[in-house]
Motif scaffolding. Sequence first.
Motif, mmCIF file in Angstrom:
data_model
loop_
_atom_site.group_PDB
_atom_site.id
_atom_site.type_symbol
_atom_site.label_atom_id
_atom_site.label_comp_id
_atom_site.label_asym_id
_atom_site.label_seq_id
_atom_site.Cartn_x
_atom_site.Cartn_y
_atom_site.Cartn_z
ATOM 1 N N GLY A 8 30.544 18.926 60.765
ATOM 2 C CA GLY A 8 31.295 17.552 60.188
ATOM 3 C C GLY A 8 31.088 17.087 58.830
ATOM 4 O O GLY A 8 31.592 15.931 58.572
ATOM 5 N N GLY A 9 30.210 18.061 58.103
ATOM 6 C CA GLY A 9 30.235 17.674 56.563
ATOM 7 C C GLY A 9 31.431 17.925 56.001
ATOM 8 O O GLY A 9 32.403 18.550 56.602
ATOM 9 N N GLY A 10 31.511 17.489 54.727
ATOM 10 C CA GLY A 10 32.759 17.707 54.018
ATOM 11 C C GLY A 10 32.869 17.027 52.619
ATOM 12 O O GLY A 10 32.093 16.505 52.257
ATOM 13 N N LEU A 11 34.147 17.038 52.124
ATOM 14 C CA LEU A 11 34.234 16.042 50.794
ATOM 15 C C LEU A 11 35.181 15.080 51.362
ATOM 16 O O LEU A 11 36.197 14.970 52.179
ATOM 17 C CB LEU A 11 35.348 17.032 50.091
ATOM 18 C CG LEU A 11 35.640 16.412 48.692
ATOM 19 C CD1 LEU A 11 34.513 15.642 48.056
ATOM 20 C CD2 LEU A 11 36.511 17.272 47.800
ATOM 21 N N GLU A 88 26.548 8.136 45.986
ATOM 22 C CA GLU A 88 24.997 8.237 46.175
ATOM 23 C C GLU A 88 24.524 9.112 47.365
ATOM 24 O O GLU A 88 23.521 9.384 47.761
ATOM 25 C CB GLU A 88 24.184 6.979 45.942
ATOM 26 C CG GLU A 88 24.058 6.377 44.384
ATOM 27 C CD GLU A 88 25.588 5.975 43.764
ATOM 28 O OE1 GLU A 88 25.717 6.380 42.700
ATOM 29 O OE2 GLU A 88 26.459 5.547 44.581
ATOM 30 N N ASP A 89 25.596 8.898 48.201
ATOM 31 C CA ASP A 89 25.436 9.482 49.645
ATOM 32 C C ASP A 89 25.522 11.058 49.770
ATOM 33 O O ASP A 89 25.178 11.721 50.657
ATOM 34 C CB ASP A 89 26.347 8.966 50.527
ATOM 35 C CG ASP A 89 25.892 7.709 50.907
ATOM 36 O OD1 ASP A 89 27.080 6.824 50.979
ATOM 37 O OD2 ASP A 89 24.823 7.076 51.143
ATOM 38 N N THR A 90 25.869 11.653 48.560
ATOM 39 C CA THR A 90 26.119 12.949 48.523
ATOM 40 C C THR A 90 24.831 13.934 48.723
ATOM 41 O O THR A 90 23.594 13.432 47.985
ATOM 42 C CB THR A 90 26.640 13.368 47.096
ATOM 43 O OG1 THR A 90 28.011 12.894 46.882
ATOM 44 C CG2 THR A 90 26.769 15.076 46.844
ATOM 45 N N ALA A 91 24.827 14.571 49.406
ATOM 46 C CA ALA A 91 23.422 15.435 50.022
ATOM 47 C C ALA A 91 23.666 16.484 50.962
ATOM 48 O O ALA A 91 24.873 16.503 51.359
ATOM 49 C CB ALA A 91 22.460 14.444 50.284
ATOM 50 N N VAL A 92 22.781 17.477 51.103
ATOM 51 C CA VAL A 92 22.836 18.258 52.194
ATOM 52 C C VAL A 92 22.157 17.167 53.302
ATOM 53 O O VAL A 92 21.093 16.771 53.266
ATOM 54 C CB VAL A 92 22.281 19.547 52.037
ATOM 55 C CG1 VAL A 92 22.095 20.384 53.671
ATOM 56 C CG2 VAL A 92 22.715 20.228 50.947
ATOM 57 N N TYR A 93 22.988 17.278 54.658
ATOM 58 C CA TYR A 93 22.289 16.537 55.691
ATOM 59 C C TYR A 93 21.780 17.465 56.657
ATOM 60 O O TYR A 93 22.705 18.345 57.068
ATOM 61 C CB TYR A 93 23.423 15.539 56.412
ATOM 62 C CG TYR A 93 23.875 14.341 55.429
ATOM 63 C CD1 TYR A 93 24.273 14.518 54.152
ATOM 64 C CD2 TYR A 93 23.402 13.174 55.762
ATOM 65 C CE1 TYR A 93 24.573 13.314 53.540
ATOM 66 C CE2 TYR A 93 23.612 11.835 55.174
ATOM 67 C CZ TYR A 93 24.258 12.218 53.761
ATOM 68 O OH TYR A 93 24.397 11.038 53.193
ATOM 69 N N TYR A 94 20.438 17.059 56.844
ATOM 70 C CA TYR A 94 19.850 17.983 58.124
ATOM 71 C C TYR A 94 19.609 17.187 59.257
ATOM 72 O O TYR A 94 19.242 15.919 59.427
ATOM 73 C CB TYR A 94 18.456 18.504 57.623
ATOM 74 C CG TYR A 94 18.549 19.364 56.198
ATOM 75 C CD1 TYR A 94 18.545 18.804 55.109
ATOM 76 C CD2 TYR A 94 18.821 20.835 56.537
ATOM 77 C CE1 TYR A 94 18.503 19.429 53.923
ATOM 78 C CE2 TYR A 94 18.711 21.485 55.292
ATOM 79 C CZ TYR A 94 18.629 20.987 54.017
ATOM 80 O OH TYR A 94 18.851 21.730 52.949
ATOM 81 N N GLY A 108 21.536 22.462 57.950
ATOM 82 C CA GLY A 108 22.099 21.713 57.087
ATOM 83 C C GLY A 108 23.634 21.674 56.925
ATOM 84 O O GLY A 108 24.327 22.974 57.309
ATOM 85 N N THR A 109 24.217 20.448 56.684
ATOM 86 C CA THR A 109 25.595 20.413 56.360
ATOM 87 C C THR A 109 25.964 19.670 55.052
ATOM 88 O O THR A 109 25.323 18.494 54.923
ATOM 89 C CB THR A 109 26.369 19.725 57.798
ATOM 90 O OG1 THR A 109 27.760 19.847 57.465
ATOM 91 C CG2 THR A 109 25.801 18.327 57.868
ATOM 92 N N GLN A 110 26.884 20.177 54.398
ATOM 93 C CA GLN A 110 26.956 19.457 52.875
ATOM 94 C C GLN A 110 28.098 18.275 52.972
ATOM 95 O O GLN A 110 28.918 18.406 53.649
ATOM 96 C CB GLN A 110 27.346 20.585 51.920
ATOM 97 C CG GLN A 110 27.955 19.837 50.380
ATOM 98 C CD GLN A 110 26.435 19.529 49.895
ATOM 99 O OE1 GLN A 110 25.608 20.177 49.801
ATOM 100 N NE2 GLN A 110 26.655 18.238 49.253
ATOM 101 N N VAL A 111 27.609 17.018 52.387
ATOM 102 C CA VAL A 111 28.329 15.920 52.238
ATOM 103 C C VAL A 111 28.641 15.611 50.962
ATOM 104 O O VAL A 111 27.488 15.333 50.333
ATOM 105 C CB VAL A 111 28.058 14.760 53.056
ATOM 106 C CG1 VAL A 111 28.575 13.424 52.804
ATOM 107 C CG2 VAL A 111 27.828 14.924 54.785
#
Length: 115
Positions: A8-11, A88-94, A108-111
């Motif tokens: 579900g991550g993305g730009l 500021e929420d940009t991160a890899v989410y685990y 992890g998924t990149q946001v």
Amino acid sequence: QVQLVESGGGLVQPGGSLRLSCAASGSIFSINGMGWYRQAPGKERELVARILTGSSTNYADSVKGRFIISGDNAKITVYLQMDSLTPEDTAVYYCRYRNLAYDYWGQGTQVTVSS
């Protein structure tokens, strides 16, 4: 063993929304103890939100009112609905599953929040 698979991550543009999913499999029978963490470049990994025993939840102060964690015990899947995203929420989410005996992490998924 427990396997955690995030998606579900993305730009997304500032002010936008994303929904992350974490599907668990293996020796896990409840979403209690599952949660989301994130790590931005050059920063420590930090708690975002988690589901505690009894299905109570807690959130990082920085995401309260914007993010909601939820789960489906039948699917052993947790979700993170993220609204009003900022750069500021940009991160890899685990995704993480932790109990007294074990501690597992997803890949992890990149946001990325950017205009």
